[in-house]
Design a protein around this motif. Structure first.
Motif, PDB file in Angstrom:
ATOM      1  N   THR A  51      26.857  76.302  22.330  1.00 45.29           N
ATOM      2  CA  THR A  51      27.120  77.389  21.389  1.00 45.29           C
ATOM      3  C   THR A  51      25.851  77.724  20.606  1.00 45.29           C
ATOM      4  N   PRO A  52      25.833  78.841  19.906  1.00 46.64           N
ATOM      5  CA  PRO A  52      24.632  79.203  19.137  1.00 46.64           C
ATOM      6  C   PRO A  52      24.222  78.172  18.094  1.00 46.64           C
ATOM      7  N   ASP A  53      25.167  77.340  17.615  1.00 49.02           N
ATOM      8  CA  ASP A  53      24.813  76.326  16.621  1.00 49.02           C
ATOM      9  C   ASP A  53      24.765  74.909  17.226  1.00 49.02           C
ATOM     10  N   ASN A  54      24.459  74.849  18.545  1.00 49.49           N
ATOM     11  CA  ASN A  54      24.175  73.586  19.238  1.00 49.49           C
ATOM     12  C   ASN A  54      25.371  72.648  19.381  1.00 49.49           C
ATOM     13  N   ARG A  55      26.535  73.189  19.568  1.00 51.18           N
ATOM     14  CA  ARG A  55      27.695  72.403  19.960  1.00 51.18           C
ATOM     15  C   ARG A  55      27.888  72.530  21.472  1.00 51.18           C
ATOM     16  N   LEU A  56      28.584  71.572  22.067  1.00 50.27           N
ATOM     17  CA  LEU A  56      28.990  71.718  23.459  1.00 50.27           C
ATOM     18  C   LEU A  56      30.403  72.259  23.500  1.00 50.27           C
ATOM     19  N   LEU A  57      30.565  73.410  24.130  1.00 47.24           N
ATOM     20  CA  LEU A  57      31.875  73.969  24.417  1.00 47.24           C
ATOM     21  C   LEU A  57      32.233  73.538  25.828  1.00 47.24           C
ATOM     22  N   PHE A  58      33.408  72.933  25.999  1.00 41.76           N
ATOM     23  CA  PHE A  58      33.819  72.389  27.297  1.00 41.76           C
ATOM     24  C   PHE A  58      35.254  72.816  27.560  1.00 41.76           C
ATOM     25  N   GLY A  59      35.463  73.557  28.632  1.00 36.14           N
ATOM     26  CA  GLY A  59      36.786  74.095  28.904  1.00 36.14           C
ATOM     27  C   GLY A  59      37.209  73.909  30.337  1.00 36.14           C
ATOM     28  N   GLY A  60      38.468  74.239  30.599  1.00 40.54           N
ATOM     29  CA  GLY A  60      38.971  74.168  31.954  1.00 40.54           C
ATOM     30  C   GLY A  60      40.460  74.361  32.035  1.00 40.54           C
ATOM     31  N   ARG A  61      40.961  74.368  33.262  1.00 44.16           N
ATOM     32  CA  ARG A  61      42.403  74.433  33.511  1.00 44.16           C
ATOM     33  C   ARG A  61      42.939  73.011  33.390  1.00 44.16           C
ATOM     34  N   ALA A  62      42.891  72.474  32.178  1.00 45.85           N
ATOM     35  CA  ALA A  62      43.244  71.070  31.963  1.00 45.85           C
ATOM     36  C   ALA A  62      44.674  70.783  32.399  1.00 45.85           C
ATOM     37  N   ARG A  63      45.596  71.694  32.113  1.00 44.39           N
ATOM     38  CA  ARG A  63      46.991  71.542  32.471  1.00 44.39           C
ATOM     39  C   ARG A  63      47.524  72.923  32.838  1.00 44.39           C
ATOM     40  N   PHE A  64      48.354  72.991  33.865  1.00 41.45           N
ATOM     41  CA  PHE A  64      48.948  74.287  34.200  1.00 41.45           C
ATOM     42  C   PHE A  64      50.191  74.471  33.337  1.00 41.45           C
ATOM     43  N   ALA A  65      49.911  74.766  32.071  1.00 37.74           N
ATOM     44  CA  ALA A  65      50.948  74.957  31.061  1.00 37.74           C
ATOM     45  C   ALA A  65      50.490  76.053  30.126  1.00 37.74           C
ATOM     46  N   LEU A  66      51.440  76.606  29.373  1.00 38.16           N
ATOM     47  CA  LEU A  66      51.095  77.626  28.397  1.00 38.16           C
ATOM     48  C   LEU A  66      50.605  76.962  27.117  1.00 38.16           C
ATOM     49  N   SER A  67      49.909  77.742  26.301  1.00 32.99           N
ATOM     50  CA  SER A  67      49.300  77.198  25.094  1.00 32.99           C
ATOM     51  C   SER A  67      50.296  77.109  23.950  1.00 32.99           C
ATOM     52  N   ASN A  68      50.334  75.942  23.299  1.00 31.79           N
ATOM     53  CA  ASN A  68      51.019  75.729  22.038  1.00 31.79           C
ATOM     54  C   ASN A  68      50.359  74.504  21.416  1.00 31.79           C
ATOM     55  N   PRO A  69      50.582  74.221  20.148  1.00 34.37           N
ATOM     56  CA  PRO A  69      49.853  73.110  19.516  1.00 34.37           C
ATOM     57  C   PRO A  69      49.959  71.788  20.269  1.00 34.37           C
ATOM     58  N   GLU A  70      51.161  71.424  20.734  1.00 33.97           N
ATOM     59  CA  GLU A  70      51.322  70.161  21.461  1.00 33.97           C
ATOM     60  C   GLU A  70      50.560  70.178  22.772  1.00 33.97           C
ATOM     61  N   SER A  71      50.674  71.284  23.495  1.00 31.75           N
ATOM     62  CA  SER A  71      49.983  71.424  24.775  1.00 31.75           C
ATOM     63  C   SER A  71      48.474  71.411  24.578  1.00 31.75           C
ATOM     64  N   ASP A  72      47.996  72.084  23.530  1.00 27.80           N
ATOM     65  CA  ASP A  72      46.556  72.137  23.265  1.00 27.80           C
ATOM     66  C   ASP A  72      45.995  70.746  22.989  1.00 27.80           C
ATOM     67  N   LEU A  73      46.733  69.927  22.244  1.00 25.91           N
ATOM     68  CA  LEU A  73      46.266  68.575  21.930  1.00 25.91           C
ATOM     69  C   LEU A  73      46.230  67.700  23.181  1.00 25.91           C
ATOM     70  N   LYS A  74      47.245  67.821  24.032  1.00 26.05           N
ATOM     71  CA  LYS A  74      47.239  67.068  25.287  1.00 26.05           C
ATOM     72  C   LYS A  74      46.075  67.507  26.171  1.00 26.05           C
ATOM     73  N   SER A  75      45.832  68.803  26.200  1.00 30.79           N
ATOM     74  CA  SER A  75      44.719  69.328  26.987  1.00 30.79           C
ATOM     75  C   SER A  75      43.382  68.860  26.431  1.00 30.79           C
ATOM     76  N   ALA A  76      43.283  68.767  25.113  1.00 27.87           N
ATOM     77  CA  ALA A  76      42.046  68.293  24.490  1.00 27.87           C
ATOM     78  C   ALA A  76      41.728  66.875  24.929  1.00 27.87           C
ATOM     79  N   GLU A  77      42.737  66.035  25.036  1.00 28.77           N
ATOM     80  CA  GLU A  77      42.512  64.661  25.488  1.00 28.77           C
ATOM     81  C   GLU A  77      41.996  64.639  26.924  1.00 28.77           C
ATOM     82  N   ILE A  78      42.591  65.477  27.780  1.00 29.89           N
ATOM     83  CA  ILE A  78      42.155  65.555  29.179  1.00 29.89           C
ATOM     84  C   ILE A  78      40.719  66.061  29.261  1.00 29.89           C
ATOM     85  N   LEU A  79      40.410  67.101  28.502  1.00 33.65           N
ATOM     86  CA  LEU A  79      39.067  67.678  28.539  1.00 33.65           C
ATOM     87  C   LEU A  79      38.024  66.722  27.968  1.00 33.65           C
ATOM     88  N   GLN A  80      38.383  65.979  26.932  1.00 33.57           N
ATOM     89  CA  GLN A  80      37.429  65.026  26.366  1.00 33.57           C
ATOM     90  C   GLN A  80      37.100  63.933  27.381  1.00 33.57           C
TER      91      GLN A  80
END
Length: 425
Positions: A291-320
């Motif tokens: 990113t412009p302020d020197n962070r790493l942005l890391f994304g992907g099709r972590a889970r074939f699910a729709l986005s909601n807070p619970e799903s986002d947190l589970k996906s964050a664990e997979i992506l990390q």
């Protein structure tokens, strides 16, 4: 860790349009205040049209503020597949249109003086399997021969020149790929569109389109009814029951992203020394950038699910875990942001734009929406204004997804199939 897009959290809103009165009439009503809708509104307003942009949420709330901020070259299906499917001449025209779309983004940034960290740092395509690398050599040869377009292929022995991991078998570098702070970009477009005369109405969900005659519709919103001479639907992965015909043709696939804390310069230089926009060749792709302020942005099709807070947190664990597989030296690095969004994918993974029942639309960018949405918004505006516009997508068939009439029940099965394909050598 914030459950909100980094891009929107670090951008200054262009204005508060939640209380903007909904006009009773307009030359064009645009449904969706993202990159497609705002690019179209800006162009239409410049041509003197009375244009109203409505959105259920706020500017950039959807896919336009939830992506990786990458404006990258190349077709979603790949150049080789495009040749097999459409022939050499048409594949070249389509490839060039994607590159032209990045020029459109750059032009919008320059012409409207939008401060959004636009930079042509190049695109890095990464080979997950040896076969992917061989495909990159074939693409390099085909692009040079057919399109007089030149990319470079990096063998595994030289991979550290481009990326600080041994995970991949090689890479292809396209110098024209670009990165952009999409939060600043989408709000810059909104500001420019309003300055040109467009009206933006947030918190104004489109509830119903009633066709009066020809292309004239009454657009019923939660804040009033607008009589529109023309309607442009620009709802991307959030296309829903307002337009059932379009909904049946869009597969809304969840894509999830994490963003780290700011990293030391030596760590950034190790991860991506040229700060390119990176993505690998898996079906369950990883994509990442600095990113412009020197962070790493890391994304992907972590889970074939729709986005909601619970799903986002589970996906964050997979992506990390995936991030640490690639870059184990980031162990202990804090994750500051995680969020999810919907990518609009069609059966053929191609852009689709046209009219149906008197309603104009442009959707299905298949993960290339930063540039294609910006570009197609402008092109659809030219078409609505009766000016010459891009016709490369006009004759594509746009079949519905079999069995798709509402919520995408089939996503887990697609995800399982993609996993099998990715891990079969």
């Amino acid at each position: 860790m914030k459950l909100t897009p980094y891009w929107l959290d670090t951008a200054t809103p262009s204005g508060d349009y939640r209380r903007t009165p909904v006009p009773e009439s307009a030359d064009v009503v645009v449904v969706g205040a993202g990159l497609t809708g705002l690019s179209a509104a800006l162009e239409l307003a410049k041509h003197g049209a009375k244009v109203v942009v409505i959105d259920e949420h706020t500017v950039g709330w959807g896919a336009s503020g939830r992506n990786g901020g990458m404006a990258t070259t190349g077709l979603a299906i790949g150049f080789g597949t495009a040749i097999k499917r459409y022939g050499e001449d048409r594949a070249v025209a389509m490839f060039r249109e994607y590159n032209r779309a990045i020029d459109t983004v750059e032009g919008l940034v320059t012409d409207n003086d939008i401060d959004c960290d636009f930079e042509r740092s190049g695109k890095l395509s990464l080979a997950f399997k040896p076969a992917h690398l061989q495909g990159m050599y074939a693409t390099q040869k085909s692009l040079a021969k057919l399109a007089d377009y030149h990319v470079s292929v990096v063998p595994k022995s030289q991979i550290h020149d481009e990326i600080g991991t041994d995970f991949y078998h090689g890479a292809m570098v396209d110098p024209l790929g670009a990165g952009v702070h999409v939060g600043k970009f989408v709000h810059g477009l909104a500001k420019a569109a309003v300055a040109a005369g467009a009206v933006i109405c947030e918190d104004a969900k489109a509830m119903k389109l009633s066709r009066i005659s020809g292309e004239v519709h009454d657009v019923q919103t939660t804040r009033g009814v607008i009589r529109a001479s023309k309607v442009l639907v620009a709802t991307s992965g959030y296309t829903g029951s307002l337009t059932p015909w379009l909904q049946r043709r869009v597969v809304p696939v969840g894509s999830f992203i994490i963003v780290t804390e700011p990293l030391a310069q030596d760590v950034v230089d190790r991860i991506l020394p040229h700060r390119r926009q990176a993505a690998d060749a898996k079906l369950l792709t990883y994509y990442f950038r600095i990113t412009p302020d020197n962070r790493l942005l890391f994304g992907g099709r972590a889970r074939f699910a729709l986005s909601n807070p619970e799903s986002d947190l589970k996906s964050a664990e997979i992506l990390q875990r995936a991030m640490l597989t690639l870059f184990p030296y980031l162990a202990g690095t804090r994750i500051d942001y995680t969020w999810g969004g919907l990518v609009d994918i069609s059966m053929d993974q191609m852009v689709h734009a046209g009219t149906h029942d008197g309603v104009f639309y442009s959707i299905c960018y298949s993960g290339h929406g930063v540039q294609m949405a910006s570009h197609m918004g402008k092109q659809m505006a030219l078409r609505l204004a009766g000016r010459p516009s891009t016709e490369v997508w006009q004759s594509l068939k746009f079949p519905p997804v079999p069995g798709h009439f509402g919520p995408p029940w089939f996503l887990p099965f697609i995800g399982l199939g993609a996993k099998v394909v990715d891990f079969v050598k």
